[in-house]
Design an enzyme around this catalytic site. Structure first.
Site: not given
Ligand code: AMP
Ligand code: MG
Length: 490
Positions: A120-121, A250
């Protein structure tokens, strides 16, 4: 001064990003502004706190001429390769400070983008305040990290296991270039684009490499710089007992800053196998695995760049492997220098130091001693009575250590009191303990009040001061630690 934004990233080929527009929210409210950081960035605090200022910090209004973007990247998540990208964040732009420094201003929790996949971003208040407090604690501990400028409540509900209040965190970083950005380039773009990205990264973080005329050599040296900075970073984590929790490629920066405070936590009782993340079933990212995982992640950077190192593949692999192997040299140098300081040792006696350092760590593990508090007690020579300090093994270790300290004075290596001063400035009085962090976040999420958050933040400032407020956070809640699990907050 207000925002001074120039987004150099947009000069990269279009594949690397998407343009984003302003966001809409229900009802924005400033939860927390990092006023000191704002001033360091040359920003006007009152302007940031105004209605328009808050809107900008959430991406609801754009400063004149600013066009935000979301960045493309890929990554190995728990070992599996995936296309990712800013799925719940956008880069407002690169702010240039009055003294000419360039920082990414990243709005996390700002809604869906083309990279959101099923998500949901959005982000919730709790995890964004968590990133705020832990990244600021890391900064105060002297560890390279992204920083938190503000947390804005969005007035919207975020659907997780239950309904949570939404928030946007404004994060400040020297850049958001990651190993995953290079993996994206290697899989989705041409060699020229990969070169453009590497040149960009060099100009932004390691401009001194530009004096190396031979291109392949320059790219190899770039790899070594990233290896060096990551090795030093992970050693610094280990020295304070920090567990990142999700060292996917990442989340490994090219700058060597710690990024993405998701399921991270600090170790209380010294146990090398400690894992806090609820999704890390196989302990991939446990405390003890962090250095070797960093090597694995950096090898993925080398893979992504391999075509840039030589026209002959065998040579390219050989050259890159030599650079990756240097991780251990940089890592152990940083780790032992840090450990020597933690034990107040000024001289460098390699074998003896190893015996002292590993000897103490092994005993801490055996007797389940608190990592941070043990070093504080040694600093002030005020040992708490516990399993560790009552043991004969520890008494032996202690005598050995004291003998070494006195021999440093006798031999003129150290002056009286110098060891104490060194230890005091190397052993933090406080870390953001899981129990106090959770308490602060619970209050904020349930009541909207951030009194506990503010008090903890104040205590985490200048952790080498060893003041009275910091002592209040010394208590270890053993039962809490054993059961504690962290969640990604996605
Ligand atoms: P992270 O675990 O925060 O490093 O995120 C890993 C990936 O998942 C990244 O590409 C984030 O942008 C994506 N992501 C994490 N949470 C969300 C969310 N609620 N909605 C969309 N993308 C997400
Ligand atoms: Mg990340």
């Amino acid at each position: 001064m207000t925002w001074n934004i120039d987004t150099s990233y947009k000069a990269l080929p279009k594949m690397f990003y998407r343009n984003e527009g302003p966001r809409e929210y229900r009802d924005l409210k400033l939860l927390k502004l990092n006023e000191l950081l704002a001033k360091e960035l040359g920003l006007d605090v009152q302007a940031l706190k105004s209605e328009d200022g808050i809107k900008i910090l959430a991406g609801a209004k754009l400063p004149e001429g600013v066009g935000p973007i979301s960045q493309a990247y890929a990554g190995h998540q728990f070992g599996h390769f995936t296309m990712l990208g800013d799925g719940r964040a956008m880069l407002l732009g690169e702010h240039i400070t009055p003294d000419g420094k360039r920082y990414d201003i990243h709005l996390k929790g700002s809604g869906r983008t083309v990279y959101s996949r099923g998500g949901d971003g959005k982000a919730a208040v709790g995890p964004m305040l968590r990133e705020y407090i832990i990244s600021e604690a890391m900064y105060e501990l002297g560890i390279p990290t992204t920083r938190a400028l503000s947390v804005i409540a969005t007035g919207e509900d975020v659907y997780r296991e239950n309904l949570l209040p939404g928030a946007v965190l404004a994060r400040v970083a020297s850049s958001h270039l990651r190993v995953g950005t290079f993996q994206f380039a290697a899989t989705n773009t041409s060699k020229d684009d990969l070169k453009a990205l590497t040149d960009y990264a060099i100009n932004r973080h390691y401009p001194f490499l530009n004096k190396i005329e031979n291109e392949q050599e320059r790219y190899l040296e770039f790899l070594e710089e990233v290896v060096k900075n990551q090795a030093k970073l992970v050693a610094k984590w280990m020295l304070v007992g920090f567990i990142h929790g999700v060292m996917n490629t990442d989340n490994v920066t090219i700058s060597g800053e710690t990024i993405d405070y998701g399921p991270c936590a600090f170790m209380d009782i010294y146990d090398q196998a400690t894992v806090f993340s609820s999704i890390d079933y196989k302990s991939r990212y446990s405390y003890e695995h962090q250095p070797s995982i960093a090597v694995w992640d950096l090898s993925r950077l080398a893979d992504a760049m391999i075509t840039l190192f030589s026209d002959k593949q065998d040579d390219a692999v050989k050259f890159a492997s030599e650079k990756i192997k240097k991780f251990d040299i940089y890592y152990y140098k940083e780790f032992f220098n840090g450990m020597r300081k933690k034990l107040g040792l000024l001289g460098d006696k390699e074998d003896e130091d190893r015996v002292l350092v590993y000897g103490l760590l092994a005993l801490m593990e055996k007797y389940k001693a608190d990592y941070t508090n043990t070093f504080i007690d040694l600093t002030f020579d005020n040992l708490e009575e516990n399993g560790l300090t009552k043991s004969d093994e520890f008494k032996k270790w202690y005598d050995l250590w004291k003998t070494r300290l006195s021999s440093e004075i006798k031999n003129g290596i150290a002056k009286e009191n110098q060891a104490f001063e060194l230890m005091k400035s190397s052993n933090p009085a406080i870390i953001p303990r899981n129990s106090s962090v959770e308490e602060a976040l619970e209050e904020a999420s349930k009541t909207g009040k951030i009194d506990k958050f503010e008090k903890l933040l104040k205590a985490l400032k200048n952790p080498f001061e060893h003041n009275e407020l910091q002592k209040e956070y010394r208590e270890v809640e053993k039962t809490f630690t054993r059961k504690y699990k962290t969640y990604c907050g996605t």
